[in-house]
Design an enzyme around this catalytic site. Structure first.
Site, PDB file in Angstrom:
ATOM      1  N   ASP A   1       0.860  -1.184   0.000  1.00 50.39           N
ATOM      2  CA  ASP A   1       0.000   0.000   0.000  1.00 50.39           C
ATOM      3  C   ASP A   1       0.899   1.237   0.000  1.00 50.39           C
ATOM      4  O   ASP A   1       1.615   1.498   0.973  1.00 50.39           O
ATOM      5  CB  ASP A   1      -0.875  -0.036   1.265  1.00 50.39           C
ATOM      6  CG  ASP A   1      -1.791   1.170   1.363  1.00 50.39           C
ATOM      7  OD1 ASP A   1      -1.715   2.068   0.488  1.00 50.39           O
ATOM      8  OD2 ASP A   1      -2.589   1.207   2.319  1.00 50.39           O
TER       9      ASP A   1
ATOM     10  N   TYR B   1     -13.119  12.724  -5.608  1.00 55.70           N
ATOM     11  CA  TYR B   1     -12.214  12.091  -6.571  1.00 55.70           C
ATOM     12  C   TYR B   1     -11.549  13.140  -7.469  1.00 55.70           C
ATOM     13  O   TYR B   1     -10.334  13.142  -7.655  1.00 55.70           O
ATOM     14  CB  TYR B   1     -13.001  11.092  -7.428  1.00 55.70           C
ATOM     15  CG  TYR B   1     -12.187  10.457  -8.527  1.00 55.70           C
ATOM     16  CD1 TYR B   1     -11.330   9.400  -8.243  1.00 55.70           C
ATOM     17  CD2 TYR B   1     -12.276  10.910  -9.839  1.00 55.70           C
ATOM     18  CE1 TYR B   1     -10.571   8.815  -9.244  1.00 55.70           C
ATOM     19  CE2 TYR B   1     -11.520  10.330 -10.841  1.00 55.70           C
ATOM     20  CZ  TYR B   1     -10.673   9.281 -10.542  1.00 55.70           C
ATOM     21  OH  TYR B   1      -9.926   8.716 -11.538  1.00 55.70           O
TER      22      TYR B   1
HETATM   23  C1  UD1 Z   1     -14.597   7.976 -15.314  1.00 61.36           C
HETATM   24  C2  UD1 Z   1     -13.606   7.103 -14.591  1.00 61.36           C
HETATM   25  C3  UD1 Z   1     -12.702   7.932 -13.736  1.00 61.36           C
HETATM   26  C4  UD1 Z   1     -12.008   8.896 -14.648  1.00 61.36           C
HETATM   27  C5  UD1 Z   1     -13.031   9.748 -15.346  1.00 61.36           C
HETATM   28  C6  UD1 Z   1     -12.331  10.622 -16.341  1.00 61.36           C
HETATM   29  C7  UD1 Z   1     -14.310   4.840 -14.297  1.00 61.36           C
HETATM   30  C8  UD1 Z   1     -14.943   3.833 -13.406  1.00 61.36           C
HETATM   31  N1  UD1 Z   1     -14.283   6.096 -13.815  1.00 61.36           N
HETATM   32  O1  UD1 Z   1     -15.537   8.586 -14.453  1.00 61.36           O
HETATM   33  O2  UD1 Z   1     -11.732   7.147 -13.102  1.00 61.36           O
HETATM   34  O3  UD1 Z   1     -11.107   9.684 -13.948  1.00 61.36           O
HETATM   35  O4  UD1 Z   1     -13.927   8.921 -16.069  1.00 61.36           O
HETATM   36  O5  UD1 Z   1     -13.206  11.139 -17.249  1.00 61.36           O
HETATM   37  O6  UD1 Z   1     -13.810   4.525 -15.361  1.00 61.36           O
HETATM   38  N2  UD1 Z   1     -23.329   5.244 -15.745  1.00 61.36           N
HETATM   39  C9  UD1 Z   1     -24.525   4.671 -16.115  1.00 61.36           C
HETATM   40  N3  UD1 Z   1     -24.734   3.358 -15.821  1.00 61.36           N
HETATM   41  C10 UD1 Z   1     -23.813   2.598 -15.166  1.00 61.36           C
HETATM   42  C11 UD1 Z   1     -22.581   3.203 -14.787  1.00 61.36           C
HETATM   43  C12 UD1 Z   1     -22.369   4.535 -15.101  1.00 61.36           C
HETATM   44  O7  UD1 Z   1     -25.409   5.316 -16.679  1.00 61.36           O
HETATM   45  O8  UD1 Z   1     -24.076   1.407 -14.930  1.00 61.36           O
HETATM   46  C13 UD1 Z   1     -23.081   6.645 -16.150  1.00 61.36           C
HETATM   47  C14 UD1 Z   1     -22.547   7.551 -15.067  1.00 61.36           C
HETATM   48  O9  UD1 Z   1     -23.585   8.123 -14.312  1.00 61.36           O
HETATM   49  C15 UD1 Z   1     -21.792   8.576 -15.922  1.00 61.36           C
HETATM   50  C16 UD1 Z   1     -21.270   7.760 -17.098  1.00 61.36           C
HETATM   51  O10 UD1 Z   1     -22.075   6.603 -17.141  1.00 61.36           O
HETATM   52  O11 UD1 Z   1     -22.668   9.560 -16.410  1.00 61.36           O
HETATM   53  C17 UD1 Z   1     -19.825   7.350 -16.953  1.00 61.36           C
HETATM   54  O12 UD1 Z   1     -19.663   6.777 -15.670  1.00 61.36           O
HETATM   55  P1  UD1 Z   1     -18.334   6.022 -15.245  1.00 61.36           P
HETATM   56  O13 UD1 Z   1     -18.006   4.973 -16.232  1.00 61.36           O
HETATM   57  O14 UD1 Z   1     -18.485   5.620 -13.812  1.00 61.36           O
HETATM   58  O15 UD1 Z   1     -17.206   7.127 -15.438  1.00 61.36           O
HETATM   59  P2  UD1 Z   1     -17.064   8.645 -14.908  1.00 61.36           P
HETATM   60  O16 UD1 Z   1     -17.869   8.900 -13.706  1.00 61.36           O
HETATM   61  O17 UD1 Z   1     -17.247   9.520 -16.098  1.00 61.36           O
END
Ligand code: UD1
Length: 307
Positions: A52, A140
């Protein structure tokens, strides 16, 4: 040939970086706490240390004898940081500070830090350029901003070469779909393959610059190797954007699925639109995304089917 430390090398992006470095003949040490990484992601030929990096002595041991550090270790989830900001701060900031101190004292040539496009927040101007003001909306995003600024400060104060790559929604093989905090593409593909309904938070009109991991590996290695870019911050992305509704439609086409999404309330702190301006990386690093979104999605789907 050089010796690289890849922190988070048992994770998604870190494992792809390790593989690329090994194939180029470099020596790779991976340090990973295995909190979000997995042993099965470790690439053949790497030296592995489970530790860690929020523990300073672990960081000192990790950089011993290393030329370059690719600091990818993180708890990379926006909603997880909203739920547990202290845990996420330890992983995303304390570990970075320890790596910087250890790299400074250990004579490391350069540290490349995995930053995030989330630092731009919800500003209406698109595409996002590196010189635009930042506006973190979640723990974050603030942690990623703080860490990149620590990096720049170490360049100014101590002459340590630090470069930040701001990632925009990276996806590809080995991204773990195993938690509600996982990246949306991995969750959508898993749902469609298993025949369950994918979940969309909000109306699905939010947009992202989804970036295939091969493009990211190229950007990071260029950030490590290009002379005279210490202290710089680079967007690493494709420069396009698609909505979640469009993304899901493309994945359904690739998988031959007719599953309908379930729409849930939007996530707290969710950014509406994200799209990178990549001209700085093109100009200073010679970076160019080579894999398109659809090619990347097809490759990712193929991997999920075989895994
Ligand atoms: C992501 C990254 C983060 C990075 C950032 C940079 C991940 C897990 N997180 O955040 O580390 O720093 O991009 O741009 O890769 N959503 C859905 N359904 C789901 C999951 C998510 O609708 O089942 C939506 C979320 O609300 C969001 C979008 O999809 O609007 C993207 O979400 P997510 O993949 O978690 O990424 P970010 O939050 O954009």
């Amino acid at each position: 040939m050089s010796t690289y430390l890849v922190t988070g090398g048992a994770g998604f992006i870190g494992s792809h970086l390790s593989a690329a470095l090994i194939s180029r003949g470099h020596t790779v040490r991976v340090v990973d706490s295995l909190v979000t990484g997995f042993r099965h992601n470790l690439q053949p030929g790497v030296e592995f240390v489970a530790a860690d990096l929020a523990d300073a002595s672990a960081a000192t041991a990790a950089v011993d004898g290393v030329d370059y550090v690719l600091h990818q270790a993180a708890i990379p989830s926006v909603p997880r940081s909203v739920k547990n900001p202290v845990e996420s701060h330890r992983a995303n900031v304390d570990a970075m500070l320890n790596i910087l101190v250890a790299a400074r004292d250990g004579g490391v040539k350069r540290v490349v830090f995995a930053g995030s496009s989330s630092v731009y927040g919800d500003q209406p101007t698109l595409p996002k350029r590196e010189d635009m003001p930042t506006k973190p909306m979640t723990p974050y995003a603030l942690q990623k901003l703080m860490s990149e600024q620590y990096g720049q400060m170490f360049t100014r104060l101590y002459g340590l070469e630090v470069v930040t790559t701001r990632y925009f929604n990276v996806f590809g093989p080995r991204q773990d779909p195993g938690s509600p905090y996982s990246g949306v593409i991995s969750l959508f593909i898993k749902a469609l393959i298993e025949g369950t309904r994918p979940m969309i938070y909000g109306d699905g009109g939010q947009t992202r610059d989804f970036t295939f991991v091969t493009n990211v590996v190229d950007g990071v290695l260029r950030a490590a190797e290009t002379p005279a870019v210490a202290g710089e911050v680079f967007n690493v992305a494709t420069g396009g954007r698609v909505s979640l509704n469009e993304l899901l439609a493309t994945l359904k086409k690739i998988l031959g699925s007719d599953a309908e999404a379930v729409y849930e309330a939007a996530r707290m702190g969710d950014v509406r639109d994200s799209q990178a301006d990549i001209t700085k990386a093109e100009r200073l690093l010679g970076y160019r995304p080579t894999v398109t979104l659809e090619e990347g999605l097809r490759e990712t789907v193929a991997w999920f089917k075989s895994a």
